[in-house]
Design a protein around this motif. Structure first.
Motif, PDB file in Angstrom:
ATOM      1  N   MET A 156       0.836  -1.255   0.038  1.00 17.85           N
ATOM      2  CA  MET A 156      -0.017   0.033  -0.039  1.00 17.85           C
ATOM      3  C   MET A 156       0.906   1.340   0.090  1.00 17.85           C
ATOM      4  O   MET A 156       1.565   1.289   0.646  1.00 17.85           O
ATOM      5  N   ARG A 157       0.723   2.274  -1.024  1.00 21.77           N
ATOM      6  CA  ARG A 157       1.533   3.267  -1.165  1.00 21.77           C
ATOM      7  C   ARG A 157       0.887   4.540  -0.420  1.00 21.77           C
ATOM      8  O   ARG A 157      -0.109   4.807  -0.580  1.00 21.77           O
ATOM      9  N   ILE A 158       1.857   5.151   0.444  1.00 21.80           N
ATOM     10  CA  ILE A 158       1.441   6.363   1.112  1.00 21.80           C
ATOM     11  C   ILE A 158       2.396   7.387   0.941  1.00 21.80           C
ATOM     12  O   ILE A 158       3.714   7.284   0.993  1.00 21.80           O
ATOM     13  N   LEU A 159       1.697   8.609   0.779  1.00 22.36           N
ATOM     14  CA  LEU A 159       2.646   9.836   0.629  1.00 22.36           C
ATOM     15  C   LEU A 159       2.447  10.699   1.725  1.00 22.36           C
ATOM     16  O   LEU A 159       1.331  11.106   1.983  1.00 22.36           O
ATOM     17  N   PHE A 160       3.663  11.299   2.349  1.00 23.64           N
ATOM     18  CA  PHE A 160       3.632  12.291   3.465  1.00 23.64           C
ATOM     19  C   PHE A 160       4.393  13.496   2.594  1.00 23.64           C
ATOM     20  O   PHE A 160       5.376  13.594   2.262  1.00 23.64           O
ATOM     21  N   VAL A 161       3.561  14.805   2.936  1.00 25.72           N
ATOM     22  CA  VAL A 161       4.075  15.997   2.338  1.00 25.72           C
ATOM     23  C   VAL A 161       4.086  17.263   3.470  1.00 25.72           C
ATOM     24  O   VAL A 161       3.180  17.240   4.235  1.00 25.72           O
ATOM     25  N   ASP A 162       5.061  17.787   3.547  1.00 28.60           N
ATOM     26  CA  ASP A 162       5.440  18.919   4.644  1.00 28.60           C
ATOM     27  C   ASP A 162       6.340  19.769   4.065  1.00 28.60           C
ATOM     28  O   ASP A 162       7.074  19.253   3.310  1.00 28.60           O
ATOM     29  N   ASP A 163       6.225  20.983   4.275  1.00 27.22           N
ATOM     30  CA  ASP A 163       7.447  22.147   3.817  1.00 27.22           C
ATOM     31  C   ASP A 163       8.483  21.938   4.833  1.00 27.22           C
ATOM     32  O   ASP A 163       9.769  22.531   4.394  1.00 27.22           O
ATOM     33  N   GLU A 164       8.354  21.272   5.951  1.00 32.34           N
ATOM     34  CA  GLU A 164       9.747  20.925   6.593  1.00 32.34           C
ATOM     35  C   GLU A 164      10.362  19.691   6.770  1.00 32.34           C
ATOM     36  O   GLU A 164       9.701  18.849   7.217  1.00 32.34           O
ATOM     37  N   GLU A 165      11.555  19.775   6.141  1.00 34.99           N
ATOM     38  CA  GLU A 165      12.090  18.278   6.003  1.00 34.99           C
ATOM     39  C   GLU A 165      12.462  17.584   7.212  1.00 34.99           C
ATOM     40  O   GLU A 165      12.397  16.335   7.224  1.00 34.99           O
ATOM     41  N   ASN A 166      12.650  18.287   8.267  1.00 35.38           N
ATOM     42  CA  ASN A 166      13.111  17.715   9.670  1.00 35.38           C
ATOM     43  C   ASN A 166      11.712  17.075  10.220  1.00 35.38           C
ATOM     44  O   ASN A 166      11.906  15.973  10.858  1.00 35.38           O
ATOM     45  N   ILE A 167      10.558  17.681   9.871  1.00 38.73           N
ATOM     46  CA  ILE A 167       9.342  16.947  10.252  1.00 38.73           C
ATOM     47  C   ILE A 167       9.244  15.373   9.485  1.00 38.73           C
ATOM     48  O   ILE A 167       8.788  14.707  10.138  1.00 38.73           O
ATOM     49  N   LEU A 168       9.423  15.516   8.259  1.00 43.94           N
ATOM     50  CA  LEU A 168       9.200  14.393   7.306  1.00 43.94           C
ATOM     51  C   LEU A 168      10.357  13.299   7.789  1.00 43.94           C
ATOM     52  O   LEU A 168       9.948  12.210   7.655  1.00 43.94           O
ATOM     53  N   GLN A 169      11.466  13.754   8.380  1.00 41.92           N
ATOM     54  CA  GLN A 169      12.624  12.900   8.429  1.00 41.92           C
ATOM     55  C   GLN A 169      12.359  12.208   9.816  1.00 41.92           C
ATOM     56  O   GLN A 169      12.566  10.991  10.208  1.00 41.92           O
ATOM     57  N   GLY A 170      11.513  12.986  10.969  1.00 44.51           N
ATOM     58  CA  GLY A 170      10.855  12.431  12.200  1.00 44.51           C
ATOM     59  C   GLY A 170       9.882  11.395  11.845  1.00 44.51           C
ATOM     60  O   GLY A 170       9.922  10.341  12.384  1.00 44.51           O
ATOM     61  N   LEU A 171       9.083  11.650  10.968  1.00 45.64           N
ATOM     62  CA  LEU A 171       7.860  10.677  10.567  1.00 45.64           C
ATOM     63  C   LEU A 171       8.658   9.408   9.989  1.00 45.64           C
ATOM     64  O   LEU A 171       8.150   8.276  10.398  1.00 45.64           O
ATOM     65  N   LYS A 172       9.645   9.460   9.040  1.00 42.63           N
ATOM     66  CA  LYS A 172      10.344   8.385   8.665  1.00 42.63           C
ATOM     67  C   LYS A 172      10.722   7.481   9.257  1.00 42.63           C
ATOM     68  O   LYS A 172      10.707   6.242   9.491  1.00 42.63           O
ATOM     69  N   ARG A 173      11.546   8.089  10.506  1.00 47.02           N
ATOM     70  CA  ARG A 173      12.105   7.238  11.641  1.00 47.02           C
ATOM     71  C   ARG A 173      11.049   6.549  12.436  1.00 47.02           C
ATOM     72  O   ARG A 173      11.038   5.409  12.793  1.00 47.02           O
ATOM     73  N   SER A 174       9.811   7.272  12.734  1.00 48.46           N
ATOM     74  CA  SER A 174       9.062   6.956  13.614  1.00 48.46           C
ATOM     75  C   SER A 174       8.158   5.856  12.948  1.00 48.46           C
ATOM     76  O   SER A 174       7.504   5.038  13.569  1.00 48.46           O
ATOM     77  N   LEU A 175       7.995   5.841  11.689  1.00 43.43           N
ATOM     78  CA  LEU A 175       7.135   4.938  11.101  1.00 43.43           C
ATOM     79  C   LEU A 175       8.042   3.629  10.546  1.00 43.43           C
ATOM     80  O   LEU A 175       7.408   2.961   9.460  1.00 43.43           O
ATOM     81  N   ARG A 176       9.329   3.512  10.802  1.00 39.18           N
ATOM     82  CA  ARG A 176      10.332   2.644  10.237  1.00 39.18           C
ATOM     83  C   ARG A 176       9.372   1.207  10.424  1.00 39.18           C
ATOM     84  O   ARG A 176       9.725   0.340   9.631  1.00 39.18           O
ATOM     85  N   ASP A 177       8.670   1.084  11.590  1.00 42.04           N
ATOM     86  CA  ASP A 177       8.001  -0.302  11.938  1.00 42.04           C
ATOM     87  C   ASP A 177       7.103  -0.811  10.891  1.00 42.04           C
ATOM     88  O   ASP A 177       6.674  -1.751  10.885  1.00 42.04           O
ATOM     89  N   MET A 178       6.646   0.266  10.070  1.00 46.26           N
ATOM     90  CA  MET A 178       5.554  -0.002   9.189  1.00 46.26           C
ATOM     91  C   MET A 178       6.115  -0.294   7.790  1.00 46.26           C
ATOM     92  O   MET A 178       5.376  -0.529   6.687  1.00 46.26           O
ATOM     93  N   ARG A 179       7.261  -0.441   7.429  1.00 52.26           N
ATOM     94  CA  ARG A 179       8.101  -0.564   6.386  1.00 52.26           C
ATOM     95  C   ARG A 179       7.640  -1.978   5.437  1.00 52.26           C
ATOM     96  O   ARG A 179       7.501  -1.885   4.259  1.00 52.26           O
ATOM     97  N   ASP A 180       7.261  -2.815   6.281  1.00 56.61           N
ATOM     98  CA  ASP A 180       6.959  -4.083   5.422  1.00 56.61           C
ATOM     99  C   ASP A 180       5.563  -3.987   5.121  1.00 56.61           C
ATOM    100  O   ASP A 180       5.152  -4.734   4.296  1.00 56.61           O
ATOM    101  N   GLN A 181       4.537  -3.020   5.697  1.00 57.48           N
ATOM    102  CA  GLN A 181       3.128  -3.043   5.309  1.00 57.48           C
ATOM    103  C   GLN A 181       2.923  -1.661   4.233  1.00 57.48           C
ATOM    104  O   GLN A 181       2.117  -2.080   3.424  1.00 57.48           O
ATOM    105  N   TRP A 182       3.750  -0.864   4.365  1.00 51.93           N
ATOM    106  CA  TRP A 182       3.483   0.434   3.548  1.00 51.93           C
ATOM    107  C   TRP A 182       4.658   0.631   2.831  1.00 51.93           C
ATOM    108  O   TRP A 182       5.742   0.579   3.113  1.00 51.93           O
ATOM    109  N   ASP A 183       4.326   0.861   1.626  1.00 47.32           N
ATOM    110  CA  ASP A 183       5.379   1.707   0.640  1.00 47.32           C
ATOM    111  C   ASP A 183       5.486   3.260   0.842  1.00 47.32           C
ATOM    112  O   ASP A 183       4.571   3.899   0.298  1.00 47.32           O
TER     113      ASP A 183
END
Length: 305
Positions: free
Chosen positions: A1-28
């Protein structure tokens, strides 16, 4: 399942990426800085869910999600917004499917996305899924629509009267409950009825929904010749009343009584979606009015077991 996150602050996106690492097997998962980059991603390949910040320079979240609706109509659109932006969020009610407050609770975000994906999986018809995702509003009963307009245009509209009108209309009820129970408003409990939801939203916000951005709109019955809209509304409201009576007779608590009535009112709301999007292809039972009369009669007689 493909999910897109959009924000104007890259550090927020990086934080999301780290926090959602456990979902990588389920979400693209994909992460884009700003609306323009987000649109580039959407144009390459469709997404199942798009989550966007609302306040972004250049192209804001509402503009971005509006374009996503055109480019990727089957995607579920999530808005992330701060509490100070409640008024601007009202403008997005015809564009966004889910509203989340910033900073967003990670478990809540996961739950909302997971539930949305489960619902999408349950809708195996791609055409229907596309139609549902593109819905801007659910048309309301012409009589009730003009009643609420008339009340709201009074110098001093009565909250109780507005709530009474909303509670009789499946579309209006669905919209105010969806909005007030969204995570964005941060209410710590579920709001179960239209009267309480109307009080919490306030007359001014209801006015904007009805009069300014026209989230509620009257049916053009001339275009829906295959169904009797009046009978459909009567049937829905009568079903809600009967469900409420049953809950009372069973000595249910107040929340269950409210939820029973709302469930009855909303039980046929899918017919509105079908009727407004496929008017030439749908035909519903002509006995709805008879069913409504029977339901109302049984309710009045107390024959609810």
């Amino acid at each position: 399942m493909r999910i897109l996150f959009v924000d104007d602050e890259e550090n927020i996106l990086q934080g999301l990426k780290r926090s959602l690492r456990d979902m990588r097997d389920q979400w693209d998962m994909h992460f884009s800085v700003g609306g323009e980059n987000g649109l580039t991603e959407v144009s390459k390949k469709p997404f199942d869910v798009v989550v966007s910040d609302m306040r972004m320079p250049g192209m804001d979240g509402l503009q971005f999600l509006s374009k996503v609706r055109d480019l990727n109509p089957s995607a579920a659109r999530f808005a992330l917004s701060g509490y100070s932006e409640k008024e601007s969020l009202i403008e997005s009610t015809g564009i966004c499917h889910q509203y989340l407050a910033k900073p967003c609770d990670l478990d809540l975000l996961k739950d909302k996305i997971s539930r949305t994906l489960s619902l999408q999986n349950a809708l195996h018809n791609d055409e229907l899924q596309k139609v549902i995702s593109q819905i801007n509003n659910l048309p309301s009963s012409p009589v009730l629509y003009w009643k609420i307009r008339e009340e709201l245009e009074n110098p001093e509209p009565e909250t109780k009267r507005v709530a009474e009108i909303i509670s009789q209309d499946a579309s209006m009820t669905a919209k105010v409950l969806h909005l007030v129970n969204s995570a964005f408003f941060g209410i710590p409990r579920h709001v179960p009825n239209a009267e309480e939801a109307t009080k919490m939203l306030g007359i001014q916000r209801i006015k904007r929904l009805v009069l300014s951005i026209e989230i509620f709109a009257a049916f053009d019955e001339s275009e829906l010749f295959n169904i009797n809209i009046k009978s459909l509304w009567e049937h829905s409201f009568a079903t809600g009343q009967l469900a409420k009576d049953i809950a009372i007779a069973e000595r249910s608590d107040a929340v269950t009584v409210d939820q029973s009535m709302i469930s009855g009112i909303l039980h046929d709301i899918g017919k509105l979606v079908i009727a407004t999007n496929f008017p030439d292809d749908c035909t519903f039972s002509t006995t709805v009015a008879e069913d409504s009369s029977s339901i109302e009669k049984k309710s009045q007689l107390g024959d609810i077991h």
